[in-house]
Design an enzyme around this catalytic site. Sequence first.
Site, short mmCIF file in Angstrom:
data_model
loop_
_atom_site.label_atom_id
_atom_site.label_comp_id
_atom_site.label_asym_id
_atom_site.label_seq_id
_atom_site.Cartn_x
_atom_site.Cartn_y
_atom_site.Cartn_z
N VAL A 11 0.78 -1.19 -0.08
CA VAL A 11 0.05 -0.08 -0.03
C VAL A 11 0.92 1.17 0.00
O VAL A 11 0.52 2.28 -0.67
CB VAL A 11 -0.85 0.07 1.11
N GLU A 149 -7.57 2.45 2.15
CA GLU A 149 -7.07 2.00 0.87
C GLU A 149 -7.92 0.86 0.37
O GLU A 149 -7.95 -0.04 0.86
CB GLU A 149 -5.56 1.84 0.89
N GLY A 258 -7.31 -15.97 0.40
CA GLY A 258 -6.16 -15.73 1.15
C GLY A 258 -5.82 -14.25 1.11
O GLY A 258 -6.91 -13.34 0.99
N CYS A 261 -5.47 -9.40 3.57
CA CYS A 261 -6.78 -8.43 3.99
C CYS A 261 -7.98 -9.19 4.13
O CYS A 261 -8.36 -9.14 5.52
CB CYS A 261 -7.07 -7.44 2.78
N ARG A 329 0.70 -14.57 2.00
CA ARG A 329 0.32 -14.31 3.24
C ARG A 329 -1.29 -15.03 3.19
O ARG A 329 -1.84 -14.69 2.50
CB ARG A 329 0.21 -12.86 3.74
P1 NAD Z 1 3.02 -4.64 4.35
O1 NAD Z 1 3.44 -5.49 5.54
O2 NAD Z 1 3.45 -5.04 3.03
O3 NAD Z 1 4.07 -3.27 4.71
C1 NAD Z 1 4.15 -2.49 5.88
C2 NAD Z 1 5.85 -1.92 5.77
O4 NAD Z 1 5.73 -0.98 6.86
C3 NAD Z 1 6.72 -3.03 5.95
O5 NAD Z 1 7.61 -2.51 5.09
C4 NAD Z 1 7.20 -2.55 7.49
O6 NAD Z 1 8.70 -2.63 7.48
C5 NAD Z 1 6.94 -1.03 7.59
N1 NAD Z 1 6.86 -0.68 8.88
C6 NAD Z 1 6.24 -1.00 9.90
N2 NAD Z 1 6.14 -0.31 10.96
C7 NAD Z 1 7.06 0.86 10.42
C8 NAD Z 1 7.49 2.08 11.24
N3 NAD Z 1 7.13 2.37 12.69
N4 NAD Z 1 8.21 2.75 10.51
C9 NAD Z 1 8.55 2.71 9.16
N5 NAD Z 1 8.10 1.62 8.60
C10 NAD Z 1 7.05 0.63 9.14
O7 NAD Z 1 1.59 -3.89 4.63
P2 NAD Z 1 0.63 -3.70 3.48
O8 NAD Z 1 0.04 -4.79 2.80
O9 NAD Z 1 1.01 -2.51 2.35
O10 NAD Z 1 -0.49 -3.26 4.30
C11 NAD Z 1 -0.31 -1.80 5.07
C12 NAD Z 1 -1.82 -1.59 5.36
O11 NAD Z 1 -2.74 -1.19 4.38
C13 NAD Z 1 -2.64 -2.89 6.26
O12 NAD Z 1 -3.40 -2.21 7.26
C14 NAD Z 1 -3.73 -3.42 5.19
O13 NAD Z 1 -4.68 -3.92 6.02
C15 NAD Z 1 -4.00 -2.17 4.32
N6 NAD Z 1 -4.15 -2.59 3.16
C16 NAD Z 1 -3.56 -3.54 2.57
C17 NAD Z 1 -3.96 -3.99 1.13
C18 NAD Z 1 -3.17 -4.83 0.29
O14 NAD Z 1 -3.59 -5.33 -0.82
N7 NAD Z 1 -1.88 -5.26 0.73
C19 NAD Z 1 -4.98 -3.32 0.54
C20 NAD Z 1 -5.71 -2.32 1.27
C21 NAD Z 1 -5.37 -1.88 2.52
#
Ligand code: NAD
Length: 439
Positions: A11, A149, A258, A261, A329
């Site tokens: 994201v 998002e 899976g 999300c 995941r």
């Molecule tokens: P992700 O696990 O791929 O990425 C999260 C990133 O944040 C990691 O790289 C981690 O190192 C970094 N991080 C964590 N704590 C930190 C900090 N304090 N400072 C700096 N960096 C830090 O997560 P994602 O899949 O991108 O999802 C992020 C959020 O968006 C989640 O809440 C998820 O539910 C939501 N979301 C995800 C999707 C999707 O398709 N992946 C879609 C919509 C919403």
Amino acid sequence: MKLVVVGTGYVGLVTGACLSETGNHVVCVDRDKAKVATLHKGKVPFYEPGLGELIERNSRAGRLSFTTRLSDGLGDADVVFIAVGTPPTDDGEADLSQVMAAAEELAAAPEPPPIVVVKSTVPIGTGRALQELFDRRTGGKVRVAGNPEFLREGAAVRDFNYPDRIVIGTPDIDVAETLKKLHAPFVRTLHPILVMSRESAEMTKYAANCLLASRVSFMNEMANLCQALGADVTEVRTGIGFDSRIGFRHLFPGVGYGGSCFPKDVQALAHLGRSLGVPVEMLDATHQINERQKRLMAERVIDYFGGSCKGRTVAIWGLTFKPQTDDVREAPALVIIRLLLDAGATVRAYDPVGMERVRGVFGSRIICSPSGMEALDGADAVVVVTEWNEFRTLDVPEMRARMKQVVVFDGRNLYDRDDMAREGVVHFSVGRADVNADQ
Ligand code: NAD
């Protein structure tokens, strides 16, 4: 505008890249040093179509940069996005430790940003709690908004650029105006920007994912009934999909949903409901049906081999939770592989982009094949788990040359049953009659 995005996952990185493409200056921050080093080398740390070009172009133009230090971009930032992970705890609750760590760091900064936008999916009430935290720590200098998002991995760049709607959760008119301005380039086709309370914005994200997940679980339950009752779920899906009240989206039965999300969001909302004493039967059923569905295909394989896979080799086609992503995941393939290994099978796995991540999970317990065809060498059966395009057409003569017998467990209903019958393939699918099963 000057922007900071905290978290460079699926994201955060897409958000940063797309917002830099529309002329903003964006600093992307991640605490994961390896990830930032990869980005500094001009590489994307995960597979997402179209993202690499966007990052390269905007980095070259000087609008997009990467760092491990939050302080690097903070001095003159207009808006900071929090896009860190919110994974599930063991009991299904959303783990907010990454969000809280990011917020604490922002609140402690010498020059905290005027607007903090929570892009992560967070339980209802988190935005308000963060506002209180910033009020306490910065004397009211920071205003917190929600901006959930809705992008899908595999189509993330497209989804970000052409959103069905943008949701902004804030009680503050000025914050809403700033965020509307920032998002205006993405809604030129008049898709709406909806401003609502922070709680409603947070709830909208959960409600959307839970409804989509429930459609998948509903259809999986229908498929299992079809199978038992002699109906064909593909025909039934078509029959109901043409109903304009229903439509076709998210009605494919399969091996369960899976990803990072649906599973966690269904569980997190159920956990929240339970903690408030609000019944959540629909969410619980959605989750339970999905857990069962993930096991079903492996159980059918084990049944086919008489209750044990000792001495059997099973190929797995597709490991990621869906095509066009390397994300494994909560991927159904992990459950299927685990059950097959427990039943004594030798597993030969192949995925176009997810091999490395699955190797990290199973190590030498599975054989990672360099191609789909090589995965079939000496196999007693193949389970098609992820519907990558390259699996959509079967080369049966070559399969026959490689496999002991061409037995296909089609977890995504990719193949035409008449074709399978004609080609002599033993074919099992979801919610449809088996083909050549008595061979
Ligand atoms: P992700 O696990 O791929 O990425 C999260 C990133 O944040 C990691 O790289 C981690 O190192 C970094 N991080 C964590 N704590 C930190 C900090 N304090 N400072 C700096 N960096 C830090 O997560 P994602 O899949 O991108 O999802 C992020 C959020 O968006 C989640 O809440 C998820 O539910 C939501 N979301 C995800 C999707 C999707 O398709 N992946 C879609 C919509 C919403």
